[in-house]
Each structure stands twice: as structure tokens, then as C-alpha cells.
Scaffold this motif. Sequence first.
Motif, mmCIF file in Angstrom:
data_model
loop_
_atom_site.group_PDB
_atom_site.id
_atom_site.type_symbol
_atom_site.label_atom_id
_atom_site.label_comp_id
_atom_site.label_asym_id
_atom_site.label_seq_id
_atom_site.Cartn_x
_atom_site.Cartn_y
_atom_site.Cartn_z
ATOM 1 N N HIS A 141 119.467 7.164 11.591
ATOM 2 C CA HIS A 141 118.062 7.481 11.347
ATOM 3 C C HIS A 141 117.230 6.947 12.512
ATOM 4 C CE1 HIS A 141 114.112 6.769 8.993
ATOM 5 N NE2 HIS A 141 114.165 8.017 9.463
ATOM 6 N N TYR A 142 116.376 7.818 13.055
ATOM 7 C CA TYR A 142 115.484 7.442 14.146
ATOM 8 C C TYR A 142 114.059 7.498 13.612
ATOM 9 C CZ TYR A 142 119.716 8.226 16.846
ATOM 10 O OH TYR A 142 121.008 8.166 17.334
ATOM 11 N N PRO A 143 113.512 6.347 13.182
ATOM 12 C CA PRO A 143 112.191 6.336 12.524
ATOM 13 C C PRO A 143 111.063 6.870 13.390
ATOM 14 C CG PRO A 143 113.346 4.248 12.246
ATOM 15 C CD PRO A 143 114.114 5.026 13.261
ATOM 16 N N GLU A 144 111.150 6.636 14.725
ATOM 17 C CA GLU A 144 110.044 7.072 15.565
ATOM 18 C C GLU A 144 109.863 8.582 15.544
ATOM 19 O OE1 GLU A 144 113.863 6.793 17.823
ATOM 20 O OE2 GLU A 144 112.706 5.467 16.512
ATOM 21 N N SER A 145 110.945 9.331 15.396
ATOM 22 C CA SER A 145 110.838 10.799 15.308
ATOM 23 C C SER A 145 111.189 11.318 13.920
ATOM 24 C CB SER A 145 111.771 11.445 16.349
ATOM 25 O OG SER A 145 113.102 10.996 16.156
ATOM 26 N N ASN A 146 111.571 10.374 13.042
ATOM 27 C CA ASN A 146 111.934 10.720 11.657
ATOM 28 C C ASN A 146 113.067 11.764 11.629
ATOM 29 O OD1 ASN A 146 111.735 10.371 8.895
ATOM 30 N ND2 ASN A 146 110.356 12.124 8.660
ATOM 31 N N ILE A 147 114.051 11.550 12.483
ATOM 32 C CA ILE A 147 115.187 12.462 12.580
ATOM 33 C C ILE A 147 116.422 11.777 11.976
ATOM 34 C CG2 ILE A 147 116.747 13.668 14.158
ATOM 35 C CD1 ILE A 147 114.051 14.979 13.936
ATOM 36 N N PHE A 148 117.184 12.556 11.185
ATOM 37 C CA PHE A 148 118.450 12.089 10.626
ATOM 38 C C PHE A 148 119.571 12.880 11.294
ATOM 39 C CE2 PHE A 148 115.332 11.092 7.423
ATOM 40 C CZ PHE A 148 115.744 9.868 6.906
ATOM 41 N N ILE A 149 120.565 12.184 11.820
ATOM 42 C CA ILE A 149 121.735 12.831 12.435
ATOM 43 C C ILE A 149 122.974 12.384 11.672
ATOM 44 C CG2 ILE A 149 123.137 13.088 14.501
ATOM 45 C CD1 ILE A 149 120.653 12.637 16.157
ATOM 46 N N ILE A 175 109.577 9.611 2.319
ATOM 47 C CA ILE A 175 110.429 9.864 3.486
ATOM 48 C C ILE A 175 110.612 11.372 3.656
ATOM 49 C CG2 ILE A 175 112.726 9.539 4.475
ATOM 50 C CD1 ILE A 175 112.866 6.893 3.026
ATOM 51 N N THR A 176 110.259 11.862 4.816
ATOM 52 C CA THR A 176 110.442 13.279 5.138
ATOM 53 C C THR A 176 111.741 13.427 5.911
ATOM 54 O OG1 THR A 176 108.056 13.579 5.262
ATOM 55 C CG2 THR A 176 109.440 15.289 6.221
ATOM 56 N N MET A 177 112.599 14.296 5.432
ATOM 57 C CA MET A 177 113.926 14.419 6.019
ATOM 58 C C MET A 177 113.990 15.586 6.995
ATOM 59 S SD MET A 177 115.939 13.479 2.575
ATOM 60 C CE MET A 177 114.377 13.434 1.703
ATOM 61 N N LYS A 178 114.333 15.268 8.231
ATOM 62 C CA LYS A 178 114.558 16.267 9.264
ATOM 63 C C LYS A 178 115.940 16.024 9.846
ATOM 64 C CE LYS A 178 109.650 16.557 10.530
ATOM 65 N NZ LYS A 178 108.681 16.406 11.649
ATOM 66 N N PHE A 179 116.820 16.988 9.663
ATOM 67 C CA PHE A 179 118.190 16.824 10.127
ATOM 68 C C PHE A 179 118.376 17.543 11.454
ATOM 69 C CE2 PHE A 179 118.391 16.322 5.548
ATOM 70 C CZ PHE A 179 119.177 15.193 5.418
ATOM 71 N N ALA A 180 119.093 16.901 12.346
ATOM 72 C CA ALA A 180 119.401 17.492 13.650
ATOM 73 C C ALA A 180 120.907 17.516 13.841
ATOM 74 C CB ALA A 180 118.731 16.695 14.774
ATOM 75 N N GLY A 181 121.408 18.647 14.333
ATOM 76 C CA GLY A 181 122.836 18.760 14.616
ATOM 77 C C GLY A 181 123.698 18.494 13.405
ATOM 78 N N SER A 182 123.298 18.984 12.249
ATOM 79 C CA SER A 182 123.986 18.683 11.002
ATOM 80 C C SER A 182 124.579 19.951 10.404
ATOM 81 C CB SER A 182 123.009 18.045 10.013
ATOM 82 O OG SER A 182 122.464 16.862 10.548
ATOM 83 N N PRO A 183 125.485 19.830 9.407
ATOM 84 C CA PRO A 183 126.059 21.014 8.743
ATOM 85 C C PRO A 183 124.977 21.874 8.105
ATOM 86 C CG PRO A 183 127.294 19.027 8.193
ATOM 87 C CD PRO A 183 126.072 18.567 8.920
ATOM 88 N N ASN A 184 125.339 23.133 7.867
ATOM 89 C CA ASN A 184 124.362 24.090 7.336
ATOM 90 C C ASN A 184 123.815 23.683 5.970
ATOM 91 O OD1 ASN A 184 124.550 25.759 9.561
ATOM 92 N ND2 ASN A 184 126.266 26.918 8.716
ATOM 93 N N TRP A 185 124.651 22.989 5.164
ATOM 94 C CA TRP A 185 124.186 22.705 3.814
ATOM 95 C C TRP A 185 123.056 21.678 3.774
ATOM 96 C CZ3 TRP A 185 125.574 17.642 3.762
ATOM 97 C CH2 TRP A 185 126.794 17.267 4.330
ATOM 98 N N THR A 186 122.746 21.029 4.912
ATOM 99 C CA THR A 186 121.621 20.088 4.907
ATOM 100 C C THR A 186 120.276 20.807 4.878
ATOM 101 O OG1 THR A 186 121.658 20.024 7.327
ATOM 102 C CG2 THR A 186 122.942 18.357 6.157
ATOM 103 N N LYS A 187 120.266 22.108 5.114
ATOM 104 C CA LYS A 187 118.996 22.840 5.097
ATOM 105 C C LYS A 187 118.358 22.810 3.707
ATOM 106 C CE LYS A 187 120.424 25.966 8.815
ATOM 107 N NZ LYS A 187 120.707 27.370 9.200
ATOM 108 N N ASN A 188 119.221 22.821 2.669
ATOM 109 C CA ASN A 188 118.680 22.804 1.313
ATOM 110 C C ASN A 188 118.259 21.406 0.877
ATOM 111 O OD1 ASN A 188 119.230 25.566 1.002
ATOM 112 N ND2 ASN A 188 121.343 25.140 0.419
ATOM 113 N N GLN A 189 118.810 20.381 1.555
ATOM 114 C CA GLN A 189 118.520 18.977 1.270
ATOM 115 C C GLN A 189 118.997 18.560 -0.111
ATOM 116 O OE1 GLN A 189 114.513 17.794 2.173
ATOM 117 N NE2 GLN A 189 114.645 18.507 4.285
ATOM 118 N N CYS A 190 118.650 19.276 -1.150
ATOM 119 C CA CYS A 190 119.131 18.975 -2.501
ATOM 120 C C CYS A 190 120.309 19.877 -2.852
ATOM 121 C CB CYS A 190 118.018 19.179 -3.532
ATOM 122 S SG CYS A 190 116.804 17.850 -3.575
#
Length: 987
Positions: A141-149, A175-190
Motif C-alpha cells: 500500500h502506497y498511502p501518498e497515492s492511495n495505490i494497492f499493488i 479507505i479508497t481502493m485503487k489497484f494497480a497491476g492486479s488481477p481482473n477480479w480486483t475491479k469488482n473489489q467485493c
Amino acid sequence: MRECKTPNVPSFSALRKKQAQLTREVNVIPRAHTSALGNKYYMNHPLDLLALDWANPCVRKLMQVYPEVTTTVSQLYHGSKWVEELDLDDLSPMWANWKVASHRHFYIKELAQLSNGQYVVPLKWIIFKNIEHAECYRVSHYPESNIFIIQTHEVARIPATELRYNILDLCAQGITMKFAGSPNWTKNQCNPVRQIANGKPVFHLRIMPWSDDVSGNVSKQYNPHMNIYVVNANIPHKKLSQEYFVRFCCTSPNASSGEQFDGMSEDFKPGKYHPAYDCLLEQDILFRIDPHCLPADNPAQAENSSGSGAKANFRCRYDKSGGTATEYETDEGYHAQFEPGISRTPEETVETIKEQIFAACLGVQDAVDAIHTRTGVKDKTASFWMEQLVSKARALQNERISDPRTRDQRLNDPTLKGPAKAEVKSEIKAQIQTELFDWVIMQPPERYAKLPTVSTSTATELRPGDHFNVLLRLRGLDPHKDSPFEILHTYLLGIDKYVWHDTSNPKVWDDKKCELFATRLQSSSIDGLTLPPIRARYLVKYRNSLIGKHFKALQQLAVFHFDESLCPPLVLELWKAIGELGAMLWYPEIKNMAEYQADIKILTANVLDIWALIDPNRINTKLKLHILPHGPDDIQRFGPAVVYATEGFECWNAIFRLCSVLSNHLAPSHDIAVTLADMERFKHQVSGGWWKNDSGNFVQAGPKIRDFLTKNKQLQRRLGWAQEITITAGAVKLCAVEKRDPLRWNEALGSCWQPEMSNPAGNVLWNRCKQVISQSGDVCKDGSWVFFKDSKGAVSPGRIFKIITPSSTPTLASVIIEQFALHSEADKRLNMPILSNIHTSAVIGPTDLLFKFNCQHDCQRHKCKFVEDTATVRQGRTVTSPNELPLTMHSVDDDYFLNMHALHNAHLIRETLPRALTAPRPYLADRLATHKELAAQLRVSGPAKRAETNAKRADTLQKNKAARAGRNQRLTENGPRGNNSDEEEVA
């Protein structure tokens, strides 16, 4: 009851009305189905049946909803298919800490936070070291850009209790979740299942369906029914082997297993979640089910996987090995029968079925048969449509090509000849082929009309269940790989049966040899084998009509009684090989899967190679021999072979037959389903299960009804329920008072007494005990062979001489052991460890007994003689003459074989003995070279036998043709049948 003055006895109609109401409330109601072939049947659906398991306290506590990763494999949920192969979405999707925060549900493929603040994404839930764990990706987790890898390069295994916040908690924290370079199923988050669950726990169960043809009659007259039963695979095998856990689904005298599986497939749809009440969590849940494997006999498994069966050229349901008789005799084709070949896949099988159906649209049955012969694929549902297509195609071709009155006008042109005319005919046939293929897609009409829209792909393609085997398209199921070899039908009624027939064939054994073998076999020691008393004379007299339990006894004992007078040396080698392999196939647990796999493969190769030396062509004619090499892979994927054995299902057939016999036989599928649905309701309620009444409240039977099952042994026996019995290792049971024979210490030890044996209880009398319980739970008695721990902690073999306990302190029992020495080398003739009496004794505590095993005396070496058995035989209530068979009188009580063919405790024996005494050795140094030599022999003998067979067939056909011609001529000369002589002649 009224005659006994019982108060408040309801009328019979009131009783039946109440029973119907309770069955309706429990919600096990048979549903009507009509198959694609037009056959009607009724089904108690597995979803309804397994919903009762969640609400039954006797069953719910046994259910394990997550796969278990362990080094000791003993259950279906330990096998590699469940642990490694299944898609993540086919496992239970959520977990919660039910004791601390039952409201916080963690789902797979969702972001979660650990107690230490790190982020993870759980992939699946497992049991590891008896603790629930999550296999997950770690997340940066990179808090400064709020990116989850998500770090997908490594899977971490974390105790599930380390999870602190789920995705709903994180969203609530802003917490707002933004995924980068992650599997397709992270788009739904839930996870989508979370929305379906709506706050309820969600679990997945796996079932093990069984199908077979069963007679509905108790008599010998065969009344065929096709039955399907299921068991809950999430329950330990020790319980699944009880009849209580077998669930009847459906039966039909008309519908095949494939048609009935089509109706069952409704329960396997990915989004098919069923409500249930979880009596352990005390709340409503949702669950879904999936088939795990398809145990059955080999013909049923061939049908389940759309195979042609044992008589086809390409006969194996697992792989593509096979061919014509000539191809079997080539070096490559012959050796291929001894090894697993290229695996079949459902996708290829479906494409082959489509090819067959499309070929049938041309009206050429030979073209369809050619595909059957070339591939070994024969689907029962597809065959139904292909028969119609061939008939329709021929009729349309006759109408449009052959009949001058209706054929295509172009064919009436006299100038159309040669290639041009053939081209027109081909065009018409292609048009008919397309029309018929379109026609079959719309069959059956009532099912086609129910498809969502005509524009969907399912409306323009062949559909599973409607046109071909539905099992080929079920998610998470591969009928080719998931129809594991079955030890009852493949080994006991296959391998053992073949070798017993070859050994005891009337052409080989006369009455004298039968009597000799029966006498020897009757003298066998069965202590430590968990076998019923040997009926040797029966086995020999009815040697061609034996069943599984008889072959199980022969597999463990026969080898000790064979010599050159009863069988050739190579046949004895085969008996040794099948005994060694059989003992390992009946392992209840496997602690070292890699070593076990290697041993099984060597022993399997030995069985097949020795058989090939006896009869090179046997493996080409007996499919069960070729099935054996697939066994190690099945055990790797599903666990020990005993966990998917079918004896429990076969025993349950007796319940079905009683339901069939006691029905009115007018609507067997409906009536038997109703009867057994009522039985499920009764079984559920008397077990203390919960159900929702008409008022919408969950209720259970009163305490007296619940105690009826736990306290009534007769009811337990009728329901097939064995109550859990707590066995205390080291517990002893005194003999009856008149048999205790109280003696002083030295007198009690008798011939085993030695001066160094100090009396542990002082100057008191010692009483004899009947039995003692070993660490493994075995009941050990005087004369039982055991492994025990001596005073130095070393494990040694011995024989129990006596079990005694001091009269003053009955709990301080002692076990007197005759000690035996284990030879460093195995016997060269039988390849079994040798135990020799060293004429010393040891006094040990009951808790030092490890487990029991079986030994057989070396009678051939010591030339033991037979003596008449003076024991009387009881027939009914009458005591008759002495036993007919003599018994063996051992001349020397020194040398014994440790029975390595014994099934009981086979795994413990091999764990205890030195590896040098148990490691299997290949029978052939160069298998491939030997197989080539045998194939060369077959290339000489095979054509000669086929030519002889063809000549006999032609001769028989010619004789039959001549006989028919002569009969027809006599009828012509004598006129129509009218006098007695003519009638007799025709008859």
C-alpha cells in the motif's frame, strides 16, 4: 395400542396426515423430471438432502467445509484435487471468527487487513495443523497515492485469526481502493457472492454421487432399476462408511444414469445457492454443492464418461490407448497397456460426439460407427438422437434423390450425368444434413422453448443433457479423471477373481487338490485380520460364485498354502504380487505420499508383468488390468482408495430392494422416492435435527424423541448409525468370575516365569483378563501377535501369553509377552519377514501395546501334519458329528511369517518394520525389453488364433444356413404346418 389401553392414540389417517405435514415441513419432496429422451422419473434432490446435514447436530459437527493441507492423507478433502486443483470459486468463499466477531465475514478475492496493519487478499481457506488458515497474496500500500499493488509472485499462509478488518470495515474507515497491476477480479473489489449472501454465511459442499443398475427384486429374477445415491464428501470416511450417511436420490426402470444426472445437474449451477439452518452457528446460511468424483463399477464409469466400454478397441475411460488386435500386438501398442496413456479430455469428447451427430445427419450408420471405433466415444444420450437422424436422413434422401415422384427436379434432367449429377446429389445431401442438424438442436421441443432467447449460443448449439452427457460440461468435474478405479470391482472382483479362476480351474484342480487346499486354508490363523471365520469348504465348493469378502480372505491367506502340488511357481509369484499390492491399496491413511506412490507403481508393474509372463494376451482382453496403472494418480487426487470404495453404496441396495418389494410396482420411481423421503424426515427428526415448521420457526423434536436414537440399539442398527465409542488405550476387561483362575505371581506366569521378573503388586492373587486395548484401538487377547515397547523403549514383536491383573488393584494390569526375534532378511519363497521364538518373555504395561498383526506358521518348512478336529459342529439346535475338515498340528512352535498381505494395520506394519524388509523390488529388470519379446510372441499366436476363430465362425454360419435351407425345403414339400409330424419337425 388401543388394545393395550394406551391413551390418546390417533387414528391411522391422522397419523398419516401428521407424517405428510412433517415431511412437507422438512422439505424433502420428490420432484418430477422428464428427460430429453422422454423418460419420466422422480428425484429427491441433493440440495434438499444436504440441507438437513446443516441442521442435524449428529452430522453438522462432523462436516469440514475447508480443504486440509496435511502430510497424512486419509480423507477426500486431503487429496490434491480438493487442495490444489479446484478453482478458487469452487471452494467455500468466506470465513469468520465465529467466537469473537461472527458478524465480520471475510471473502476470497477481497482486500483485508491483518492485526499488524498489513494488507492481504485471501485466495482460499484451508485447514493446516488443525487451525484455519488463509492462503493469500500480500498487498503493498502506497498511502501518498492511495495505490494497492497485489504481490502475485508469492502466496503466504496466514492463520485466519490474524485477519482484523474486511473490505466493508475498510470502506467504512474511508479507505479508497485503487489497484494497480492486479488481477481482473480486483475491479469488482467485493466478491459477488457477498451480495448474494446478504449477510448470511456461505459455504460450499462437495458430494460423491454413485450410480449403478440394481435389481428391484429380492429373488433371482432380475428387475432392472438405475439408481443414484449420494454422500456428503465433507464428512470423514469413518462415518461415510455407515449406511446412515448414504442418501437416496432417484431410481427409474427406464431412465439411464445420464438422464437422471441431467436432473441432478440443476443443483450444480454456479449461482445455485440453497438456504439452510446451521445448528452449530445457530443461524441461517446459504450453501451450494458440486460433484467431486464418480465412484462406480467399470461399466457405469464408462457410461458416465461417454466411453464405449471394455469390448471396444479404445476401451479406456482415462486415456486414448488401444486399437485393433493387430495394433495391440505391436511393441508400442502392447507396452502402452502397462502404462497410463495420453489423457482424454471432456472438450475432445464433446467435439467427437458433435462429429458423430453431424455424421448421422448424412444417414450413413457406418460413418457413425467408424467414429465410435476410431475414438472409443459412445454417448448414450447422443445415440438416441443419432438413431433418429440416420432414419430421417435416409427417408429424406429417398424422397429428394431416389423417388422419381418427389425427387429434386434437377435429377429428372436426362442430360445431367456423371460428375455433375453426383455433385447435385452431394449438394442435396449436404442440405439435408444441415436441416437435420438444425432440427436436432431444437429437440426436445419443450426444452428448446424454455431457453432464454433464441439468439443465445445455447439455442444454436448442441446442449449438455439434451443432446449429450451432462457430466461432460459440469464445472469442476472431469468424468475421465474423476471416475477413480474402485477396489471392490476392479481388484477383488477383477484381479483376485482372475487369478483364483486360473488357479482353481476344474481343469487344474481335481477333488483331491480341492480337499487339500480347503484343509490348509481352514487351519489359517485369522486373528489380526478382521475377517469372519473361514468357510474353506464353501470357498472351494462354490469357487466360481464367490463375492468380494471371499476374495478378500483369499488375497490375505491363500499364498501360505500353495506349493508345487497346487500351482506352478509363476502363479505363486502372481499370488504374492497381488497380496503385496492389495495390502497397500487398503491403506486407511498415507503418511508419505511420494514414497507410497513409488511403491504402488512398482507393485502394480509386478502384478501386470507376472501376468504377462503367464498369459501375454490377458492384458489385451481384460480392461481391469489396464485400469490398475491409473490407480496411483487416483490415490494422489482423492486420497486412499478405501475412501471412495463402493461397499457402502452396495450395502444400501438392500434398503432400496425392500422399498421396491413393498411398493405396488405401478410407479416405482415416484413411490420409492416418497418412501425414502419419509425415511429421511424420520431419520432427521429422531437425530435431533432442526426444521422450519408452518409458522416459520425452527423447531426440533423433544428430548425423549432425541434420546430414542442414542439409547435404542435396534433403531441405530436399522438406520445404519454406529454411535461413537470412546476406546481407552490400555483398558483391560476381566474374564467372567468362573474363568478368572486367581493365582500367585509365579503360577500365573507359568512357563514364561523367569527369576528376574519381579512382582509389581506384592503377594496378592492375580486374575486372568479377557482382553486389552492397544494404542491403535485393537482388541488383543491371549495368543494375539503384537508390536510392543519393551523396557528400553524399543519396538519389538511378540505374542501375548496372558493378560493378568492383581485382585487388590484391578487397574494395574500386566501383559505377559512371548518375545520373538525379527530376521534381518525376508523369506525368499514368500518374501515375508520371519519371526523366531527366542524363548524369553517380557512383562509390560497395557499401554505399551502398539498394535496387533497377523502371523502364519511356516508349515511347509516344518512339515506340519493334519489331525482330526474333535470340535463338534452345530446344525440348528442340534449338536452333530465332529468337524469334517482336519486341522493342522504345528510340529514346532518357533518360526512364523509376519503376514504382509494382511489388510488390517498394513500401514502400521510397514512404518514399524525396517525399510529393507518392506521396500518393493521390481520383478523385471528391463520391462520394455520383456514386453517387446511378449509382443513378438503375440504377433505369431494372435493371427493364428484369429484365423482359427474366423474359420469356426464361418463353419458355424454355413451349418446354420444349411439347416435353415433344409427346414424350409421340408416345409415347402409338406405344405403349411398342420400335422403333428410337421410341427415336431419345425419345433
